[in-house]
Design a protein around this motif. Structure first.
Motif, mmCIF file in Angstrom:
data_model
loop_
_atom_site.group_PDB
_atom_site.id
_atom_site.type_symbol
_atom_site.label_atom_id
_atom_site.label_comp_id
_atom_site.label_asym_id
_atom_site.label_seq_id
_atom_site.Cartn_x
_atom_site.Cartn_y
_atom_site.Cartn_z
ATOM 1 N N SER A 1 -6.054 3.312 -4.146
ATOM 2 C CA SER A 1 -7.345 3.487 -4.837
ATOM 3 C C SER A 1 -8.266 2.284 -4.641
ATOM 4 C CB SER A 1 -7.113 3.723 -6.337
ATOM 5 O OG SER A 1 -6.215 4.789 -6.536
ATOM 6 N N ARG B 1 5.215 -1.409 -5.347
ATOM 7 C CA ARG B 1 5.481 -1.496 -6.786
ATOM 8 C C ARG B 1 6.908 -1.955 -7.022
ATOM 9 N NH1 ARG B 1 2.700 4.044 -9.061
ATOM 10 N NH2 ARG B 1 0.820 3.741 -7.817
ATOM 11 N N GLN C 1 0.806 6.139 0.353
ATOM 12 C CA GLN C 1 -0.074 7.074 -0.353
ATOM 13 C C GLN C 1 -1.196 7.499 0.576
ATOM 14 O OE1 GLN C 1 -1.585 5.036 -3.858
ATOM 15 N NE2 GLN C 1 0.018 5.956 -5.134
ATOM 16 N N GLU D 1 -5.187 8.417 -0.287
ATOM 17 C CA GLU D 1 -6.223 8.525 -1.313
ATOM 18 C C GLU D 1 -7.368 9.364 -0.766
ATOM 19 O OE1 GLU D 1 -5.796 6.750 -4.086
ATOM 20 O OE2 GLU D 1 -7.738 6.943 -5.062
#
Ligand code: DAH
Length: 326
Positions: free
Chosen positions: A168, A192, A205, A207
Motif C-alpha cells: 500500500s 512481517r 502482495q 496492490e
C-alpha cells in the motif's frame, strides 16, 4: 671419476619407476637438468686428456642406461594410468537441465496480465520504506499494533525506517507524484514478523488503486469480480465481508468459496475499500473532487489455492522436487 660413474649406474638400476612421483624424483636426482648425469658431464670437461677416452665411453654408456631406465618407467606409468583406461568416449554427454518458473512468479505474472488487460499500469516501490509512506500517510493511528517492533522489521527504529509491511506504500508514492486519473497495480515483496505454515516473514502482495471522479464501490466490486472470474473461473463463489483498514472507508474483505475434502469453505483472498478521504488529502488529492478504490491481495494465498499447496514454507525452500512440478 670412473668410480663415480659406476656408483651412479648402480643407483640407476636400483630405482623403481612406477608412478609419476617416482619419475619426478628420478629426474630430480639423476636425469634432470640439475641431476647427477649432467654433473658428470660438467666434470668431464676437467678430465685430463689421456683419460678422456675411457671416461667418455663409460659416461656415454651411463647416459644410455639413464635414458633407457626413464623411457621404460614412463611407458609403465602411461600404460597403467587410470585416466587412459577410465575414459569411455561412447558415453552420452552431460546436459544442463532446463529450469522451471517458480509458482509464485507464474501467479504474479498472471495477476499482472489480468489487470493490465483492463488498463492498470504496473508500478514498483522500494522495499525499505519510511514511516510516512508505510503508515502515517495511510492514516495509521500512532498506537496501531502494526507500528510495533514485534510486528514490523525496523531497519532503524530512531528514524522509523522499516521493511514495508504491505504494498500500500506504493499507493502513497504514486498519489503524491501523479495527478488523477490514476489506475495502478503494484506487485512486490513485503515483510512481517510472522512465521508458520500459512505465514511467512517475507511474502508477496499485489496492490491495486484507482482514483478518478465518480469512482464508486460498485466499480470496485465490478473489477474484483472480473479478477476472480479470470483467475479462478466463471462459476467461482464470491462474498464481501465488511472489515476495517485505516486507509479505506468503507472497507471489506473478499472471500472465495472452495471445496476441500468434500467440505465447502470460504477463504479470504484480499482486502479492499474506498480510499479514505484523509489518505487522499495526505497525498495532495482533493477528496471533494476525487474518489477512489484500493485493494491488496496475497500472491501466496492465490498460488496455494490454485495448486492446492498446504504449507507456505515450500515456496522458499528451493527444493527442485517441489519447483519441478509447475
Ligand atoms: N494493505 C492491506 C494488508 O496488507 C491489504 C489491503 C487492504 C490493501 C485494503 C488495500 C486495501 O489497498 O484497500 O493487509
Amino acid at each position: 671419476m670412473l668410480d663415480e660413474i659406476a656408483e651412479i649406474a648402480e643407483k640407476v638400476k636400483s630405482f623403481e619407476l612406477k608412478s609419476n612421483t617416482d619419475l619426478e624424483n628420478y629426474k630430480r636426482e639423476i636425469s634432470g637438468k640439475n641431476g647427477r648425469l649432467n654433473d658428470l658431464f660438467e666434470k668431464f670437461k676437467t678430465v685430463p686428456g689421456d683419460q678422456k677416452k675411457d671416461v667418455g665411453k663409460a659416461l656415454n654408456e651411463l647416459k644410455i642406461l639413464v635414458n633407457e631406465k626413464f623411457g621404460a618407467g614412463l611407458e609403465f606409468v602411461e600404460s597403467n594410468s587410470t585416466t587412459k583406461s577410465d575414459v569411455d568416449y561412447t558415453l552420452p554427454g552431460k546436459f544442463l537441465s532446463f529450469g522451471k518458473r517458480h509458482p509464485l512468479n507464474l501467479v504474479n505474472e498472471e495477476v499482472i496480465d489480468i489487470f493490465e488487460k483492463i488498463g492498470f499500469i504496473t508500478k514498483e516501490g522500494p522495499e525499505v520504506e519510511d514511516d510516512w509512506h508505510n503508515f502515517s500517510a495511510l492514516n495509521f493511528p500512532p498506537d496501531h499494533p502494526a507500528r510495533d517492533m514485534q510486528d514490523t522489521f525496523f531497519v532503524n527504529k530512531e528514524n522509523n525506517i522499516l521493511l514495508r509491511t504491505h504494498t500500500s506504500s506504493v499507493q502513497v508514492r504514486t498519489m503524491m507524484n501523479e495527478k488523477p486519473p490514476i489506475r495502478i497495480i503494484s506487485p512486490g515483496r513485503v515483510y512481517r514478523c510472522d512465521s508458520d505454515a500459512t505465514h511467512s516473514p517475507v511474502f508477496h502482495q499485489c496492490e491495486g488503486l484507482y482514483i478518478d471522479k465518480n469512482v464508486s464501490f460498485s466499480d470496485l466490486k465490478d473489477v474484483l469480480f472480473y479478477f476472480v472470474r479470470s483467475y479462478f473461473g466463471n462459476d467461482t463463489k464470491v462474498r464481501f465481508r465488511p472489515s476495517y483498514f485505516p486507509f479505506t472507508e468503507p472497507s471489506a474483505e473478499m472471500d472465495i468459496g472452495w471445496t476441500i475434502d468434500g467440505k465447502f469453505k470460504w477463504m479470504e483472498i484480499l482486502g479492499c475499500g474506498m480510499v479514505d478521504p484523509n489518505v487522499l488529502k495526505n497525498c495532495g488529492i482533493d477528496p471533494e473532487v476525487y474518489t477512489g478504490y484500493a485493494f491488496g491481495m496475497g500472491i501466496e494465498r492465490l498460488t496455494m489455492l490454485r495448486y492446492k499447496i498446504s504449507d507456505i514454507r515450500l515456496f522458499y525452500e528451493n527444493d527442485l522436487r517441489f519447483i519441478n512440478q509447475f
